[in-house]
Design a protein around this motif. Structure first.
Motif: not given
Ligand code: ASP
Ligand code: MG
Length: 406
Positions: A370-395
């Motif tokens: 689940n995505i809790q917050a989003i920010t973007t710039s011209e060359i990036k997209v960031s999402v905030l998620i529950a910490a437990d999913y960090n590694e899974l999300a990155v992979r």
């Protein structure tokens, strides 16, 4: 012949043996006919030890004296490396920040470099002497020692390279370059041969620990070709360069994360002019940086919810400050959350390709994240998620953007 600045971090100079290894690396560049200036960090663990001594004397110590103490680590390394160079037949001498001089704004503990007079070092290099310069330190307007903030020796090196008009700044560290993702998490991460200044700046500020953010800013502003490479391996690292030097452009060049995040939600705050200023004013006055901000559209025109993220180490302070404003802001509930992480994808290719955000959201949704917050710039997209999913999300994102090594 080239003019080089070589910078060695704490682990690279962590023992007498390692300092001798560094001397061999410097010697090789000198023997290849290059002019060399070296910037060094303190031996690994040393700055922490010095910071701790200050705290033991007085937790609220004088920052000017703190700088005198913590700058000492680099001084030791400059002397040891100069000796090591001399003992293998390379002419060398040590330089402290005030001797160069490296002038700063004098904000003790987090000073910024204003100017570097490179003339003495250039004269030394021209007569074949290696200058071994203390990183992390300079001198303030009152001629007192000032340090640049933790990790500041990367910035010292890039600033020196700019001042000396060096052809390249080589940052030797304990990793062999910049990767498409943290290789400790993503087994299929690849080392990048090149990356743009803009991408490196985003990656550094979004959590990649390989270079200090300010050093990348400095490299970008002064167009210093900067290489990140390992002092323990004999191979090229990653070059940080201008966009037009990159032939094969990826849409996404890297996936990164920052686990040092926290989130605050204010439920049921009044929806009227001045509320956002009332929330964020006191935080910024206290030096607390807020990153992602989400404000919901109010259903009844009277109340709304406000969510924002900040550094985890600032969370308790921020909660205390907001609680002081409870009356004037009048929210129903304040909900702090430490269990969050920010995952980002970065790439200059996004400027010309639509659909990156969609690919990202879809890949995360397919894993039930689940995505809790989003920010973007011209060359990036960031999402905030529950910490437990960090590694899974990155992979997951590494695979989704085609970054996995074969
Ligand atoms: N020695 C300083 C520190 O540990 C500066 C650096 O290593 O970049 O923060
Ligand atoms: Mg460092």
């Amino acid at each position: 012949m080239a003019r080089l600045v070589m910078k060695f971090g704490g682990t690279s100079v962590g023992s007498p043996e390692r300092i001798k290894n560094v001397a061999q690396k410097v010697k090789r560049e000198v023997e290849a006919g290059n002019q060399v200036a070296v910037v060094v960090s303190a031996m690994s663990g040393e700055t922490n030890r010095l910071v701790d001594l200050c705290k033991q004397i007085d937790p609220v110590h004088d920052q000017r004296e703190y700088d005198v103490v913590v700058a000492a680590g680099e001084q030791v390394t400059t002397g040891l490396l100069s000796m090591a160079l001399q003992s293998v037949g390379v002419k060398a001498r040590s330089w402290q920040g005030w001797q160069v001089p490296i002038r700063t704004d004098g904000m003790h503990g987090k000073a910024r470099i204003d100017s570097i007079d490179g003339s003495a070092l250039i004269a030394a290099m021209e007569k074949g002497e290696v200058s071994v310069v203390a990183g992390f330190q300079g001198v303030g307007p009152e001629d007192r020692i000032a340090t640049l903030g933790r990790g500041g020796s990367d910035t010292s090196a890039v600033a020196l390279a700019a001042a000396l008009k060096a052809d390249r700044c080589d940052i030797y560290t304990d990793v062999d370059g910049v990767y498409t993702a943290d290789p400790r998490i993503v087994k299929k991460a690849r080392k990048l041969d090149r990356i743009t200044y803009e991408e490196m700046l985003e990656l550094a500020s979004l959590g990649a620990k390989v270079l200090q953010t300010r050093s990348v800013e400095m490299a970008m502003n002064h167009r210093v070709r900067t290489q990140v490479l390992s002092s323990f391996a004999d191979q090229p690292g990653t070059l940080v360069v201008d966009e037009d030097e990159i032939v094969e452009k990826q849409i996404v060049s890297g996936v990164t994360y920052s686990a040092d995040e926290a989130k605050i939600t204010l439920v049921g705050v009044a929806d009227r002019p001045g509320i956002a200023a009332g929330i964020f004013g006191p935080l910024s006055d206290a030096g607390i940086n807020v990153d992602m901000i989400v404000q919901n559209i109010s259903e009844d025109g009277k109340q709304t919810d406000m969510t924002f993220t900040l550094g985890r180490s600032d969370l308790d302070r921020a909660v205390a400050l907001l609680q002081k404003q409870e009356k004037s802001l009048g929210w129903k509930r304040l909900v702090p959350d430490r269990n969050v992480t920010k995952v980002s994808v970065v790439g200059v290719g996004m400027r010309s390709h639509a659909g990156v955000a969609h690919t990202m959201f879809k890949a995360l949704a397919d894993k039930g994240i689940n995505i809790q917050a989003i920010t973007t710039s011209e060359i990036k997209v960031s999402v905030l998620i529950a910490a437990d999913y960090n590694e899974l999300a990155v992979r997951t994102l590494h695979t989704a953007f085609g970054l996995d090594a074969e």
